[in-house]
Design a protein around this motif. Structure first.
Motif, short mmCIF file in Angstrom:
data_model
loop_
_atom_site.label_atom_id
_atom_site.label_comp_id
_atom_site.label_asym_id
_atom_site.label_seq_id
_atom_site.Cartn_x
_atom_site.Cartn_y
_atom_site.Cartn_z
N HIS A 151 65.04 26.80 -22.83
CA HIS A 151 65.62 27.94 -23.53
C HIS A 151 67.13 27.83 -23.67
N VAL A 192 58.01 21.95 -28.14
CA VAL A 192 59.47 21.83 -28.13
C VAL A 192 59.86 20.52 -28.84
N LYS A 215 67.57 25.55 -26.53
CA LYS A 215 67.27 26.27 -27.78
C LYS A 215 68.46 27.16 -28.16
N GLU A 222 65.94 19.45 -32.44
CA GLU A 222 66.31 20.09 -33.72
C GLU A 222 66.23 19.06 -34.86
N GLN A 264 64.13 23.10 -31.07
CA GLN A 264 63.37 24.23 -31.59
C GLN A 264 62.13 24.38 -30.72
N ILE A 265 61.72 25.62 -30.52
CA ILE A 265 60.49 25.84 -29.76
C ILE A 265 59.54 26.55 -30.71
N ASN A 266 58.45 25.89 -31.08
CA ASN A 266 57.50 26.62 -31.92
C ASN A 266 56.07 26.42 -31.46
N ARG A 267 55.24 27.33 -31.91
CA ARG A 267 53.90 27.42 -31.34
C ARG A 267 53.08 26.17 -31.61
N LYS A 268 53.20 25.64 -32.83
CA LYS A 268 52.35 24.49 -33.18
C LYS A 268 52.80 23.19 -32.53
N GLN A 269 54.11 22.87 -32.73
CA GLN A 269 54.57 21.55 -32.30
C GLN A 269 55.12 21.54 -30.87
#
Lengths: 129, 129
Positions: free
Chosen positions: A58, A74, A61, A77, A67-72
């Motif tokens: 975090h 961490v 980030k 950037e 970037q922290i996203n649900r699919k991929q």
């Protein structure tokens, strides 16, 4: 990329993790878009708490390095790596200041200090830039 | 010499106190043999806990910047100010490394970094050395 955590260090573990990932970016070992291990996987790997890894991710980030996203999960950037803007340089100056004050108090000259800066740049960027 | 403490800073107060005393030494505002305020006086002045000032003074003593003795109280090391030996340079390199890694990750060149080093040296040593 291997992370080495020093449990004896005064630097908090989450800071060590974040710093080493930034080093990986600096060295070109971690490239934009590249995925980092999941929080769970890295915590198990390093033998540290989930929250510690979470805090490191975090922090990264917040500073724009990942970037922290649900699919991929961490990822480094992919598009807009943070730049050395005025705000960053101001912050860097504030962090350099106590190091330089200590160096001066101990009689170091500016060129001796710059030699250390050069050493560190060479370690992180072995092929120059 | 006035100490300015930033209560909002992430840097612990005892570290801020120690850093500013080292800055005072670097700038020549605090000279070898000079007395520092008593723990109690500085704590009252800054509006902080006695233990905080005590911790700062002991950190400075541990690093060799001050002597603490019963008669004179806390004084700037009068005879043998710590020097920039190999151990100090190694430690300095370790502390510089994360700053330089961030700078590189953000695309800074070594000469841009050295410019900041120069700025800081000039602020601390306005008349050069």
């Amino acid at each position: 990329m291997l992370l080495a955590i020093d449990l004896q260090s005064e630097t908090p573990i989450y800071t060590q993790i974040a710093q080493q990932i930034i080093e990986g970016i600096a060295k070109g070992e971690l490239i934009p878009g590249e995925g980092l291990p999941s929080v769970r996987a890295l915590a198990v790997d390093l033998g540290v708490n989930l929250h510690t890894v979470n805090k490191a991710y975090h922090l990264l980030k917040q500073d724009g390095y990942v970037q922290i996203n649900r699919k991929q999960g961490v990822i480094i950037e992919p598009d807009a790596m943070p730049i050395a803007d005025e705000q960053f340089k101001k912050n860097l100056l504030e962090r350099l200041r106590p190091l330089i004050a200590e160096a001066i108090a101990r009689g170091m000259e500016m060129n001796q200090f710059e030699e250390l800066v050069g050493t560190s740049f060479n370690e992180l960027l072995p092929n120059g830039r």
